[in-house]
Design a protein around this motif. Structure first.
Motif, mmCIF file in Angstrom:
data_model
loop_
_atom_site.group_PDB
_atom_site.id
_atom_site.type_symbol
_atom_site.label_atom_id
_atom_site.label_comp_id
_atom_site.label_asym_id
_atom_site.label_seq_id
_atom_site.Cartn_x
_atom_site.Cartn_y
_atom_site.Cartn_z
ATOM 1 N N LEU A 251 0.834 -1.202 0.000
ATOM 2 C CA LEU A 251 0.000 0.000 0.000
ATOM 3 C C LEU A 251 0.870 1.252 0.000
ATOM 4 O O LEU A 251 0.551 2.249 -0.673
ATOM 5 N N TYR A 252 1.973 1.216 0.722
ATOM 6 C CA TYR A 252 2.915 2.343 0.731
ATOM 7 C C TYR A 252 3.496 2.572 -0.662
ATOM 8 O O TYR A 252 3.569 3.715 -1.136
ATOM 9 N N HIS A 253 3.905 1.495 -1.337
ATOM 10 C CA HIS A 253 4.425 1.630 -2.698
ATOM 11 C C HIS A 253 3.364 2.247 -3.620
ATOM 12 O O HIS A 253 3.665 3.112 -4.446
ATOM 13 N N ASP A 466 13.684 7.625 -10.045
ATOM 14 C CA ASP A 466 14.251 8.664 -9.194
ATOM 15 C C ASP A 466 14.925 8.016 -7.989
ATOM 16 O O ASP A 466 14.380 7.098 -7.372
ATOM 17 N N SER A 467 16.114 8.482 -7.656
ATOM 18 C CA SER A 467 16.908 7.832 -6.606
ATOM 19 C C SER A 467 16.191 7.814 -5.260
ATOM 20 O O SER A 467 16.256 6.823 -4.519
ATOM 21 N N ALA A 474 12.569 0.230 -2.120
ATOM 22 C CA ALA A 474 13.497 -0.783 -2.640
ATOM 23 C C ALA A 474 12.846 -2.157 -2.794
ATOM 24 O O ALA A 474 13.095 -2.871 -3.768
ATOM 25 N N SER A 475 11.974 -2.513 -1.862
ATOM 26 C CA SER A 475 11.365 -3.846 -1.928
ATOM 27 C C SER A 475 10.435 -3.997 -3.127
ATOM 28 O O SER A 475 10.199 -5.114 -3.592
ATOM 29 N N MET A 480 14.736 -7.155 -9.735
ATOM 30 C CA MET A 480 15.187 -6.458 -10.934
ATOM 31 C C MET A 480 16.694 -6.258 -10.879
ATOM 32 O O MET A 480 17.282 -6.165 -9.805
ATOM 33 N N ILE A 481 17.290 -6.209 -12.028
ATOM 34 C CA ILE A 481 18.741 -6.106 -12.132
ATOM 35 C C ILE A 481 19.142 -4.630 -12.154
ATOM 36 O O ILE A 481 18.716 -3.874 -13.024
ATOM 37 N N ASN A 482 19.952 -4.230 -11.203
ATOM 38 C CA ASN A 482 20.430 -2.853 -11.120
ATOM 39 C C ASN A 482 21.663 -2.706 -12.002
ATOM 40 O O ASN A 482 22.652 -3.415 -11.812
#
Length: 496
Positions: A251-253, A466-467, A474-475, A480-482
């Motif tokens: 929900l936060y995401h 955006d950083s 992050a979760s 995914m590949i950074n």
């Protein structure tokens, strides 16, 4: 009427407004919310490759008209140009009403300065709901005045009604709010049959346009999009999102705009659960600190607009009847009562303020201010408008360059990436807003549109994030590949 049309006062302010509008067009004005950007991308074909005839928030008829204009003459930016022209026509109609209603020079000057300040500010920060409200208020101001002298012909259609029609096509919810507000205030305060008669034709317009919307749109899509909006714009979520970071991470995401109906097929089910949960938490909005947060969060940085509103309210209340004060108290009460249920964004303030502006113009706008006070207000308005205008001419200096982003997008395309999703503030891609085709995609309700259209999923997808958004969510991006990025955004590649 011919005397009014040839008035030097109207001519001066009309040309001043036209000149300001032309200058602003070439300045770095921007859309206040990305809904406008996305709708422009859809109807222009920049987003999907083909001009779409359905842009979700504006009326299907207007969406269709835009899609045809972009099909035949794609080089013209029809979407923002239409908003600018509607704003200008409404501005001129307001000027005519000011000339009709105000007899003294200083009163007319004060009203014209307030109007001009609002006009340029709303052009600097273009937003379709505010454009609709400006047009509706101007059209009604003319209709109310004609109702004073021509009450028997309430059924007549006037040229100024085109502004009301434009407002209906731009955002139906706006005229609905204004009509309900005007009817309610008339029942409680004014009790004038003239206002009921004047509103009858616009209400018929609204009912007809709404019926066309219901008949011409996908009911399932509309229902799901309303559910999406009711959760995303829930005041408990947006005003307390940090509280859900640990307890409800999904929900936060979602509250941070990470909404992807393409990749999360069960999102609709989750939305229903989240809505029930957020409604159960609504009691936290019924405290004085929460109401204060609701009322100031989305307008605290709107210094110029707040100043205009405060000065105008003080100007209209000076020496006026109790009815003017009652109207203001009722409108303020509406804001407070709505705050636990809706996000009180800038456009809500603008709609209610334009309703107050309309009422103030209709109800004896002659002020009893001493001349020295009128001159002081006029001087402050002129200085404020000049400073606002000058500041905006320099605003592009605060925008980051999009060149690195452009290069990164080109590199990803050359590497065979089918789709790039950009998750960043509008300032990041401000140089790409009018690109056609658009070199990136966005999350949010467009992913619902793509899913409902049953378009084939693309085989490879990259995310430029955006950083700060990446660090706080992050979760969401796990799996995914950074990869190294050549722009200021974090580059992630989906491994599916």
């Amino acid at each position: 009427m011919e005397k009014i049309k040839s008035s030097p006062f109207i001519s001066f302010w009309s040309f001043l407004g036209l000149g300001a509008m032309i200058i602003i067009w070439f300045l770095p004005w921007r859309f206040q919310v990305n809904d406008d950007e996305i709708m422009m991308w859809l109807v222009s074909g920049a987003y999907t490759g083909t001009p779409e005839s359905y842009a979700v928030f504006i009326h299907p008829i207007l969406s269709w008209i835009f899609s045809k204009l972009y099909t035949f003459v794609p080089i013209v930016p029809w979407y923002p140009l239409t908003w600018f022209l509607v704003m200008y026509l409404a501005y001129v109609v307001f000027l005519i009403q000011i000339t009709l209603k105000c007899s003294t020079f200083w009163t007319k000057l004060s009203w014209a300065l307030f109007l001009f300040g609002l006009f340029i500010h709303f052009l600097f920060f273009l937003q379709f709901s505010i454009v609709a409200a400006f047009a509706i208020a101007a059209g009604l101001s003319k209709r109310f005045e004609l109702g004073r002298t021509n009450s028997a012909n309430w059924y007549k259609i006037y040229p100024s009604d085109l502004l009301i029609l434009a407002g209906l096509l731009i955002r139906q919810e706006v005229p609905m709010l204004i009509f309900i507000g005007m009817l309610g205030l008339n029942v409680l305060v004014f009790r004038e049959n003239r206002i009921y008669r004047a509103l009858l034709i616009p209400i018929i317009f609204l009912a007809f346009s709404y019926s066309l919307t219901v008949l011409s749109t996908d009911h399932e899509f509309r229902k799901l999009n309303q559910l999406r909006s009711s959760v995303f714009d829930h005041p408990v979520l947006q005003l307390n999102k940090e509280d859900f970071k640990e307890s409800h991470p999904e929900l936060y995401h979602y509250s941070n705009g990470l909404i992807d109906f393409e990749e999360v097929p069960d999102l609709a089910f989750k939305l229903r659960e989240w809505k029930v949960f957020l409604n159960s938490e609504r009691t936290r909005q019924y405290t004085l600190p929460s109401i204060y947060t609701s009322l100031h969060t989305y307008i605290e940085h709107e210094t110029f607009l707040v100043s205009i509103m405060v000065f105008f309210i003080a100007f209209t209340l000076f020496g006026k009847s109790k009815k003017q004060l009652i109207v203001l108290i009722l409108l303020a009460a509406v804001l407070v009562l709505l705050s636990p249920f809706y996000l009180i964004k800038v456009q809500i303030y603008a709609i209610l303020f334009l309703l107050y502006f309309l009422i103030s113009l209709d109800k004896s706008p002659e002020g009893s201010l001493p001349v020295y006070l009128s001159r002081s207000i006029g001087t402050l308005l002129v200085l404020g408008i000049c400073f606002h205008f000058f500041s905006y001419t320099k605003s592009s200096e605060n925008f980051p360059s999009s060149q690195k982003l452009k290069n990164q997008l080109k590199n990803l395309k050359a590497e065979g990436i089918d789709e790039v999703v950009l998750i960043a503030a509008g300032e990041v891609y401000h140089e790409l807003v009018f690109d056609n085709p658009l070199p990136f995609q966005v999350l949010g309700w467009p992913t619902l549109l793509v899913r409902s259209s049953q378009l084939d999923s693309l085989s490879s997808r990259a995310y430029l994030v955006d950083s700060a958004t990446y660090a706080n969510n992050a979760s969401y991006f796990k799996g995914m590949i950074n990869q190294p990025s050549t722009c200021d955004q974090v580059l992630l590649i989906s491994n599916e």
